[in-house]
Design a protein around this motif. Structure first.
Motif, PDB file in Angstrom:
ATOM      1  N   ALA A 147     -11.589  10.105 -19.395  1.00  0.00           N
ATOM      2  CA  ALA A 147     -10.209  10.250 -19.102  1.00  0.00           C
ATOM      3  C   ALA A 147      -9.346  10.413 -17.385  1.00  0.00           C
ATOM      4  O   ALA A 147      -8.258  10.168 -17.172  1.00  0.00           O
ATOM      5  N   ALA A 148     -10.666  11.222 -16.359  1.00  0.00           N
ATOM      6  CA  ALA A 148     -10.565  11.873 -15.554  1.00  0.00           C
ATOM      7  C   ALA A 148     -10.608  10.928 -14.339  1.00  0.00           C
ATOM      8  O   ALA A 148     -10.834  10.695 -12.860  1.00  0.00           O
ATOM      9  N   GLY A 149     -11.380   9.612 -15.091  1.00  0.00           N
ATOM     10  CA  GLY A 149     -11.385   8.580 -14.028  1.00  0.00           C
ATOM     11  C   GLY A 149     -12.553   8.833 -13.790  1.00  0.00           C
ATOM     12  O   GLY A 149     -13.035   7.410 -12.563  1.00  0.00           O
ATOM     13  N   LEU A 150     -13.812   9.064 -14.323  1.00  0.00           N
ATOM     14  CA  LEU A 150     -15.464   8.840 -13.804  1.00  0.00           C
ATOM     15  C   LEU A 150     -15.739   8.129 -14.962  1.00  0.00           C
ATOM     16  O   LEU A 150     -15.771   7.560 -15.935  1.00  0.00           O
ATOM     17  N   ARG A 151     -17.262   8.081 -14.450  1.00  0.00           N
ATOM     18  CA  ARG A 151     -17.973   6.747 -14.717  1.00  0.00           C
ATOM     19  C   ARG A 151     -18.419   7.012 -16.265  1.00  0.00           C
ATOM     20  O   ARG A 151     -19.626   8.388 -16.007  1.00  0.00           O
ATOM     21  N   ALA A 152     -18.281   7.172 -17.349  1.00  0.00           N
ATOM     22  CA  ALA A 152     -19.107   7.432 -18.567  1.00  0.00           C
ATOM     23  C   ALA A 152     -20.717   7.102 -19.137  1.00  0.00           C
ATOM     24  O   ALA A 152     -19.716   5.934 -19.543  1.00  0.00           O
ATOM     25  N   VAL A 153     -21.736   7.017 -19.061  1.00  0.00           N
ATOM     26  CA  VAL A 153     -22.681   6.991 -19.900  1.00  0.00           C
ATOM     27  C   VAL A 153     -23.429   7.686 -20.748  1.00  0.00           C
ATOM     28  O   VAL A 153     -23.898   8.621 -20.412  1.00  0.00           O
ATOM     29  N   THR A 154     -23.918   7.103 -21.802  1.00  0.00           N
ATOM     30  CA  THR A 154     -24.086   7.484 -23.188  1.00  0.00           C
ATOM     31  C   THR A 154     -25.595   7.099 -22.904  1.00  0.00           C
ATOM     32  O   THR A 154     -25.975   5.888 -22.163  1.00  0.00           O
ATOM     33  N   GLU A 155     -26.126   7.925 -23.577  1.00  0.00           N
ATOM     34  CA  GLU A 155     -27.753   7.897 -23.744  1.00  0.00           C
ATOM     35  C   GLU A 155     -28.614   8.189 -24.799  1.00  0.00           C
ATOM     36  O   GLU A 155     -27.140   9.011 -25.993  1.00  0.00           O
ATOM     37  N   ALA A 156     -29.272   7.814 -25.108  1.00  0.00           N
ATOM     38  CA  ALA A 156     -30.364   8.495 -26.312  1.00  0.00           C
ATOM     39  C   ALA A 156     -31.467   9.018 -25.407  1.00  0.00           C
ATOM     40  O   ALA A 156     -31.654   8.583 -24.818  1.00  0.00           O
ATOM     41  N   PHE A 157     -31.992  10.006 -26.839  1.00  0.00           N
ATOM     42  CA  PHE A 157     -33.670  10.482 -26.612  1.00  0.00           C
ATOM     43  C   PHE A 157     -34.646  10.085 -27.298  1.00  0.00           C
ATOM     44  O   PHE A 157     -34.887   9.686 -28.926  1.00  0.00           O
ATOM     45  N   ALA A 158     -35.512   9.507 -26.646  1.00  0.00           N
ATOM     46  CA  ALA A 158     -37.349   8.909 -26.872  1.00  0.00           C
ATOM     47  C   ALA A 158     -37.062   9.820 -28.145  1.00  0.00           C
ATOM     48  O   ALA A 158     -37.760   9.258 -29.486  1.00  0.00           O
ATOM     49  N   ASP A 159     -37.454  11.155 -27.798  1.00  0.00           N
ATOM     50  CA  ASP A 159     -38.524  11.559 -28.406  1.00  0.00           C
ATOM     51  C   ASP A 159     -37.710  12.659 -29.305  1.00  0.00           C
ATOM     52  O   ASP A 159     -38.317  13.931 -29.580  1.00  0.00           O
ATOM     53  N   ARG A 160     -36.513  12.541 -29.977  1.00  0.00           N
ATOM     54  CA  ARG A 160     -36.174  13.527 -30.716  1.00  0.00           C
ATOM     55  C   ARG A 160     -35.467  13.062 -32.075  1.00  0.00           C
ATOM     56  O   ARG A 160     -35.037  11.842 -31.897  1.00  0.00           O
ATOM     57  N   ALA A 161     -35.427  13.659 -33.221  1.00  0.00           N
ATOM     58  CA  ALA A 161     -35.267  13.370 -34.096  1.00  0.00           C
ATOM     59  C   ALA A 161     -32.899  13.520 -34.516  1.00  0.00           C
ATOM     60  O   ALA A 161     -33.134  14.194 -33.439  1.00  0.00           O
TER      61      ALA A 161
END
Length: 262
Positions: free
Chosen positions: A156-170
Motif C-alpha cells: 500500500a505504501a508503494g514498496l515492493r512486497a516479496v513473499t517467502e516460505a521456510f524450507a525447514d519449518r512446519a
C-alpha cells in the motif's frame, strides 16, 4: 513458477562466537539476510559477510530485529512506534554504509525473529517497519510471510512486497509457521525438505503439520543458516529445484543486473 530465490540469515556471529558457515552458504544461496547488530552480528562480522556476498554475487538484505542480543531477537517486545522506526532506520543505515564501503548495496529488508512474527498480525508495529523503510530508502523490497500485515502495508505504501516460505519449518493449516515451542516445528530431513520445496515451486502448495494441503505463495525460500547441517540442506534444496527445471536466482538483483525471470 520458472524461478525462485533462495535466502539465508547470515552474519549472525558476534565476537568470538561463530554461528553457521557463512562462507559455504554464500556459495549456495542467492540472497543473504545480513544481521545489522541488534539481534546478532558485530561490525567485523557484518563487513566480512557483506564482502563475501559481494564476491559471490549474492543479493544483500538488511536483517533487522529488536534490540535483543541476549535473546537473539527472539523475545517479543512492546516497543514504542518512535523507537521501532528509529531502530529499523538505524539498522538499515548501518548495513547500507558497510555495503557502500564494499562497493555494493542493500536491495531489500527482511525482519528477524520475534519482530518478523509480530508484524504478521500486529498492524501498529508492521506500519512502523514500513514507515522506517519508506523514510530511509523506498527502493528497498520487503521480504515477509504471505498474507502478513507488513507486506500488505508495504504494498500500500508503494514498496515492493516479496513473499517467502521456510524450507525447514512446519506449517499450520492456516498457512502460518508452527511455533518453535511445539514438537515437529523444525524439519531435519534434507530429502523431505527438498521434496517439499520442489512441490512449493512447481505446485504452489505445501503439506501442513496435520496432513492437509495448503496454498503457499512464495517468491523466495529461506534456509536457516544456524541449524545443524544447514549448508547440506541448502545444497539439497538447490539441487532438487535445479533438477526440477526451476531457475534459482535472486528476486532483488544488484543495481545494473537483470533478473533471469524479468
Amino acid at each position: 513458477m520458472t524461478f525462485i530465490d533462495l535466502n539465508s540469515d547470515l552474519g549472525e556471529g558476534f565476537g568470538r562466537w561463530t554461528l553457521g558457515d557463512d562462507a559455504e552458504m554464500l556459495g549456495i544461496v542467492t540472497s543473504a539476510n545480513i544481521a545489522c547488530g541488534f539481534h546478532a552480528g558485530d561490525p567485523l562480522v557484518i563487513r566480512q559477510t557483506v564482502l563475501g556476498a559481494r564476491d559471490a554475487g549474492v543479493a544483500i538484505g538488511a536483517h533487522v530485529g529488536y534490540r535483543d542480543l541476549a535473546g537473539f531477537g527472539r523475545r517479543n517486545m512492546d516497543v514504542s512506534s518512535a523507537e521501532l522506526v528509529a531502530d529499523v532506520i538505524y539498522q538499515i543505515g548501518a548495513l547500507q554504509g558497510v555495503a557502500r564501503a564494499a562497493g555494493t548495496s542493500v536491495t531489500y529488508v527482511k525482519p528477524h525473529g520475534a519482530l518478523y512474527n509480530t508484524i504478521v498480525h500486529d498492524e501498529r508495529q508492521a506500519r512502523d517497519v514500513v514507515t522506517a523503510i519508506t523514510e530511509i530508502d523506498p527502493t528497498l523490497a520487503v521480504l515477509g510471510l504471505p498474507g502478513s500485515a507488513v507486506l500488505r502495508l508495504a504494498d500500500a505504501a508503494g514498496l515492493r512486497a516479496v513473499t517467502e516460505a521456510f524450507a525447514d519449518r512446519a506449517y499450520t493449516p492456516a498457512g502460518t509457521l508452527v511455533s518453535r515451542r511445539e514438537a515437529g516445528s523444525v524439519l531435519h530431513d534434507p530429502e523431505l525438505v527438498a521434496d517439499r520445496m520442489v512441490q512449493l515451486a512447481t505446485e504452489g502448495t505445501l503439506t501442513a503439520i496435520d496432513g492437509s494441503l495448503i496454498s503457499v505463495d512464495a517468491d523466495s525460500i529461506c534456509v536457516h543458516g544456524d541449524s545443524p547441517g544447514a549448508t547440506g540442506m541448502a545444497r539439497h534444496v538447490r539441487s532438487a529445484l535445479t533438477r526440477a527445471g526451476i531457475d534459482v536466482s535472486a528476486f532483488a538483483p544488484r543495481p545494473g543486473e537483470i533478473h533471469a525471470g524479468q
